[in-house]
Design an enzyme around this catalytic site. Structure first.
Site, mmCIF file in Angstrom:
data_model
loop_
_atom_site.group_PDB
_atom_site.id
_atom_site.type_symbol
_atom_site.label_atom_id
_atom_site.label_comp_id
_atom_site.label_asym_id
_atom_site.label_seq_id
_atom_site.Cartn_x
_atom_site.Cartn_y
_atom_site.Cartn_z
ATOM 1 N N GLU A 1 -9.044 -10.866 -8.050
ATOM 2 C CA GLU A 1 -8.135 -9.744 -7.807
ATOM 3 C C GLU A 1 -6.939 -9.764 -8.757
ATOM 4 O O GLU A 1 -6.519 -8.717 -9.270
ATOM 5 C CB GLU A 1 -7.673 -9.773 -6.348
ATOM 6 N N HIS B 1 -2.090 -5.801 1.522
ATOM 7 C CA HIS B 1 -3.339 -6.557 1.357
ATOM 8 C C HIS B 1 -3.001 -7.940 0.835
ATOM 9 O O HIS B 1 -2.063 -8.122 0.063
ATOM 10 C CB HIS B 1 -4.260 -5.853 0.352
ATOM 11 N N TYR C 1 -12.502 -2.759 -3.850
ATOM 12 C CA TYR C 1 -13.064 -2.837 -2.496
ATOM 13 C C TYR C 1 -14.596 -2.772 -2.502
ATOM 14 O O TYR C 1 -15.201 -2.393 -1.499
ATOM 15 C CB TYR C 1 -12.494 -1.717 -1.628
ATOM 16 N N ASN D 1 -2.143 -0.060 6.964
ATOM 17 C CA ASN D 1 -1.606 -1.329 7.466
ATOM 18 C C ASN D 1 -0.715 -2.070 6.467
ATOM 19 O O ASN D 1 -0.543 -3.275 6.532
ATOM 20 C CB ASN D 1 -2.733 -2.234 7.968
ATOM 21 N N LYS E 1 0.811 -1.218 0.000
ATOM 22 C CA LYS E 1 0.000 0.000 0.000
ATOM 23 C C LYS E 1 0.849 1.275 0.000
ATOM 24 O O LYS E 1 2.078 1.221 0.171
ATOM 25 C CB LYS E 1 -0.945 -0.045 1.201
#
Length: 198
Positions: free
Chosen positions: A186, A175, A109, A172, A69
């Protein structure tokens, strides 16, 4: 002399399997082996690696999807995070650095669209470059989820990506797909077949 049952029997205690070409000699060999207290080895003893090979055949080689990320790329931690991934035994078989568009993030998402954090999630994922990757390995989906650690870095186990690198629940660091079906979806969103080189 090589076919003398006594001589052949004397070889048995040394662990040498005796193959008799003639039935009378075979019977004599077996009788002599019993007198020496020799018991023929089982197939497992002869080939101790056989079960390992069968286990290898049953290994679930999977592919999973990974995103590093914006908080990772912003702090130049891509290499450090990928070192953790590779140390866990996962191979990076496709990789590219992109700037995710709002539409891509919303599509990715979509399952969270009704959740209150959806807008913030999309904003975070489009705030900077991300690195999208395809990982491959034995039981890759579970293994990568384990390497990621808990969503909340404060609750993540030591040595996991989120414990070592994440800033918060919102930032965080990475993913990972949660199931084979989602991994396939994905991966297909960001990679074509010829971009996955294995």
């Amino acid at each position: 002399m090589a076919s003398d049952p006594a001589i052949l029997g004397d070889l048995a205690p040394l662990g040498i399997d005796v193959v008799c070409c003639f039935r009378p000699l075979k019977d004599a060999c077996l009788a002599d082996q019993e007198r020496h207290g020799y018991k023929p080895r089982t197939p497992a003893a002869r080939f101790p690696f056989r079960d390992d090979l069968r286990t290898f055949d049953r290994m679930a080689i999977e592919r999973t999807f990974s995103i590093l990320k914006p908080d990772v790329t912003r702090r130049n931690l891509t290499g450090a995070v990928n070192a953790t991934i590779e140390k866990a035994g996962l191979r990076i078989i496709a990789q590219k650095r992109i700037r995710m568009t709002p539409q891509q993030a919303e599509t990715f998402y979509a399952v969270h669209k009704a959740r209150p954090f959806f807008g913030e999630l999309v904003e975070t994922m489009t705030s900077g470059p991300v690195v999208v990757q395809v990982l491959e390995g034995e039981d890759a989906i579970k293994k990568y989820r384990d390497v990621l650690g808990a969503t909340d870095p404060a609750k993540a186990a030591a040595g996991t990506i989120r414990k070592d690198f994440a800033l918060s629940v919102g930032e965080n660091s990475a993913h990972g797909s949660d199931a084979p079906e989602t991994a396939a979806i994905e991966i297909a969103q960001f990679f074509s077949g010829n971009e996955i080189v294995g």
